[in-house]
Motif scaffolding. Structure first.
Motif, mmCIF file in Angstrom:
data_model
loop_
_atom_site.group_PDB
_atom_site.id
_atom_site.type_symbol
_atom_site.label_atom_id
_atom_site.label_comp_id
_atom_site.label_asym_id
_atom_site.label_seq_id
_atom_site.Cartn_x
_atom_site.Cartn_y
_atom_site.Cartn_z
ATOM 1 N N ALA A 8 -91.344 -31.220 -66.135
ATOM 2 C CA ALA A 8 -92.213 -30.983 -67.284
ATOM 3 C C ALA A 8 -91.413 -31.238 -68.548
ATOM 4 O O ALA A 8 -90.451 -30.520 -68.835
ATOM 5 C CB ALA A 8 -92.744 -29.546 -67.266
ATOM 6 N N GLY A 9 -91.797 -32.284 -69.275
ATOM 7 C CA GLY A 9 -91.070 -32.614 -70.485
ATOM 8 C C GLY A 9 -89.672 -33.126 -70.232
ATOM 9 O O GLY A 9 -88.810 -33.050 -71.108
ATOM 10 N N HIS A 10 -89.396 -33.614 -69.036
ATOM 11 C CA HIS A 10 -88.098 -34.185 -68.656
ATOM 12 C C HIS A 10 -86.972 -33.143 -68.603
ATOM 13 O O HIS A 10 -85.811 -33.521 -68.493
ATOM 14 C CB HIS A 10 -87.685 -35.309 -69.605
ATOM 15 C CG HIS A 10 -88.579 -36.509 -69.537
ATOM 16 N ND1 HIS A 10 -88.587 -37.387 -68.473
ATOM 17 C CD2 HIS A 10 -89.523 -36.962 -70.398
ATOM 18 C CE1 HIS A 10 -89.472 -38.344 -68.695
ATOM 19 N NE2 HIS A 10 -90.063 -38.101 -69.853
ATOM 20 N N PHE A 11 -87.289 -31.864 -68.679
ATOM 21 C CA PHE A 11 -86.198 -30.886 -68.620
ATOM 22 C C PHE A 11 -86.511 -29.672 -67.749
ATOM 23 O O PHE A 11 -85.602 -28.929 -67.382
ATOM 24 C CB PHE A 11 -85.813 -30.418 -70.035
ATOM 25 C CG PHE A 11 -86.922 -29.783 -70.817
ATOM 26 C CD1 PHE A 11 -87.162 -28.417 -70.752
ATOM 27 C CD2 PHE A 11 -87.719 -30.551 -71.650
ATOM 28 C CE1 PHE A 11 -88.169 -27.838 -71.483
ATOM 29 C CE2 PHE A 11 -88.725 -29.968 -72.399
ATOM 30 C CZ PHE A 11 -88.953 -28.611 -72.312
ATOM 31 N N ILE A 12 -87.761 -29.432 -67.372
ATOM 32 C CA ILE A 12 -88.110 -28.314 -66.492
ATOM 33 C C ILE A 12 -88.511 -28.883 -65.133
ATOM 34 O O ILE A 12 -89.526 -29.571 -65.021
ATOM 35 C CB ILE A 12 -89.255 -27.470 -67.072
ATOM 36 C CG1 ILE A 12 -88.895 -26.923 -68.446
ATOM 37 C CG2 ILE A 12 -89.589 -26.314 -66.120
ATOM 38 C CD1 ILE A 12 -90.020 -26.169 -69.115
ATOM 39 N N VAL A 13 -87.723 -28.631 -64.112
ATOM 40 C CA VAL A 13 -88.025 -29.130 -62.766
ATOM 41 C C VAL A 13 -89.235 -28.378 -62.211
ATOM 42 O O VAL A 13 -89.301 -27.149 -62.266
ATOM 43 C CB VAL A 13 -86.812 -28.948 -61.833
ATOM 44 C CG1 VAL A 13 -87.148 -29.426 -60.428
ATOM 45 C CG2 VAL A 13 -85.608 -29.710 -62.379
ATOM 46 N N VAL A 14 -90.194 -29.132 -61.691
ATOM 47 C CA VAL A 14 -91.410 -28.535 -61.127
ATOM 48 C C VAL A 14 -91.304 -28.575 -59.608
ATOM 49 O O VAL A 14 -91.513 -29.604 -58.969
ATOM 50 C CB VAL A 14 -92.662 -29.297 -61.599
ATOM 51 C CG1 VAL A 14 -93.926 -28.685 -60.986
ATOM 52 C CG2 VAL A 14 -92.763 -29.274 -63.117
ATOM 53 N N ASN A 15 -90.928 -27.438 -59.025
ATOM 54 C CA ASN A 15 -90.882 -27.296 -57.572
ATOM 55 C C ASN A 15 -91.184 -25.843 -57.227
ATOM 56 O O ASN A 15 -91.548 -25.046 -58.102
ATOM 57 C CB ASN A 15 -89.524 -27.739 -57.009
ATOM 58 C CG ASN A 15 -88.359 -27.013 -57.659
ATOM 59 O OD1 ASN A 15 -88.512 -25.923 -58.212
ATOM 60 N ND2 ASN A 15 -87.186 -27.615 -57.601
ATOM 61 N N LEU A 16 -91.045 -25.493 -55.967
ATOM 62 C CA LEU A 16 -91.417 -24.139 -55.549
ATOM 63 C C LEU A 16 -90.524 -23.081 -56.174
ATOM 64 O O LEU A 16 -90.968 -21.957 -56.446
ATOM 65 C CB LEU A 16 -91.360 -24.041 -54.021
ATOM 66 C CG LEU A 16 -92.431 -24.838 -53.268
ATOM 67 C CD1 LEU A 16 -92.252 -24.671 -51.767
ATOM 68 C CD2 LEU A 16 -93.822 -24.394 -53.693
#
Length: 358
Positions: free
Chosen positions: A327-335
């Motif tokens: 998200a926004g190239h800096f927040i990893v979206v995973n479990l």
């Protein structure tokens, strides 16, 4: 026979998503001409009603708390639907590259085991699409029917503006625009169309993205199987292994294009259900990319030629930094990040509950 099988596979994997996204002008394999642009503009204008009407309702504050919550939800859905449609048009090249690659993958596949892997991921994409769209369209149907049932059950004069119900909370907004009550049925149908397009631009675009991301995951799984089953006794060992390395690099590039396309959308996504699906898909993509290095190591690499063995290190090193949805190239979206968000949300809700009760 091969051509028929190819058409069946492509139809199974892509037709549902074409039916969803072609009318709103974002289908990646369409001809990007003035007609596709007009479809996109029409859909965006219709969805903009789900932004304008709820915004006026919230501004005038003439409804109860339940209707205000509905207005806020519809406002967020409308904004997300417009942004996804516009963003997928802006980044159409990334989606087109991925879907063209998928067409070539179905055309070139010959191994029955690898084809089964691709069908499995295509089936998962269809199931996700069916779940999202059935739930979404069923909700739209309920929103469309309720106003007519509510107005029919009123014992007093239903021509009174104060008692009329609409598909979405919009009574105050329509009064502001001096909309005639005699057009109540037409206005409800227009709002129903706008609401349906909002669902399509929101969940339909999600389904389109999930489908191609799962296809990339399936291709990575096929690549892992090729690494494990790599036969060092066959001729042209170096050339065949170099082909697998190039395929790995190619899939990484496609995955990065998808991650770049969805990055901004994930940054503004506000619905927990959507974040849940994106987190699962993002975590699956990350794990598939990481396991490539493990599959290379599981082969009989000690029997490889010395020149080829040195290249294995680079493949394993690239797997240590897998492509992830951000998200926004800096927040990893995973479990992992999803659980952190869920814990923080529950904590805030607990604090608010204590404050309200005291």
């Amino acid at each position: 026979m091969t051509n028929i099988r190819w058409k069946d596979d492509v139809s199974y994997a892509m037709i549902p998503f074409k039916l969803l996204t072609w009318p709103i002008g974002v289908w990646p394999l369409q001809v990007y001409n003035i007609y596709s642009l007009l479809r996109c503009i029409f859909a965006t204008c219709c969805v903009s009603l789900m932004v304008i009407l709820p915004s006026i309702e919230l501004y005038t504050n003439c409804n109860n708390a339940e209707q205000n919550v509905d207005s806020l939800m519809l406002l967020c859905c409308g904004i997300l639907g417009i942004l996804k449609t516009v963003w997928f048009r802006i980044h159409a090249k990334n989606l087109t590259n991925n879907y063209n690659s998928a067409l070539n993958d179905y055309l070139m596949i010959k191994n029955a085991k690898h084809r089964a892997i691709m069908r499995k991921h295509a089936s998962t994409g269809r199931i996700l699409c069916c779940f999202l769209m059935c739930f979404s369209y069923f909700s739209c149907l309920l929103y469309t029917i309720i106003p007519f049932l509510g107005n029919a059950n009123n014992k007093i004069n239903v021509t009174s503006e104060a008692m009329l119900q609409y598909t979405v909370p919009s009574r105050c907004a329509l009064e502001y625009f001096n909309a005639p009550t005699s057009m109540h049925t037409i206005l409800c149908l227009i709002e129903a169309i706008s609401l349906t397009l909002t669902s399509t631009t929101n969940h339909g675009n999600d389904s389109l993205f999930f489908n191609i991301t799962l296809h990339i995951c399936g291709q990575v799984e096929v690549l892992k199987a090729k690494f494990i089953d790599f036969d060092v006794t066959r001729p042209q060992v170096y050339e065949r292994f170099l082909t697998l390395i190039k395929r790995h690099s190619y899939l990484i590039r496609l995955a990065r294009e998808l991650a770049d396309t969805i990055s901004f959308i994930l940054l503004i996504s506000a619905f927990l259900s959507q974040l849940t699906l994106y987190s699962f898909v993002g975590d699956y993509l990350k794990s598939q990319m990481e396991e490539v290095g493990l599959c290379v190591y599981q082969n009989i690499w000690y029997d490889f030629p010395t020149k080829l063995t040195r290249n294995l290190i680079f493949v394993i090193m690239r797997s240590e930094s897998p492509v992830t949805l951000r998200a926004g190239h800096f927040i990893v979206v995973n479990l992992s990040t999803y659980m952190s968000i869920l814990k923080a949300s529950i904590t805030y809700l607990s604090v608010l509950r204590v404050m309200v009760e005291t």
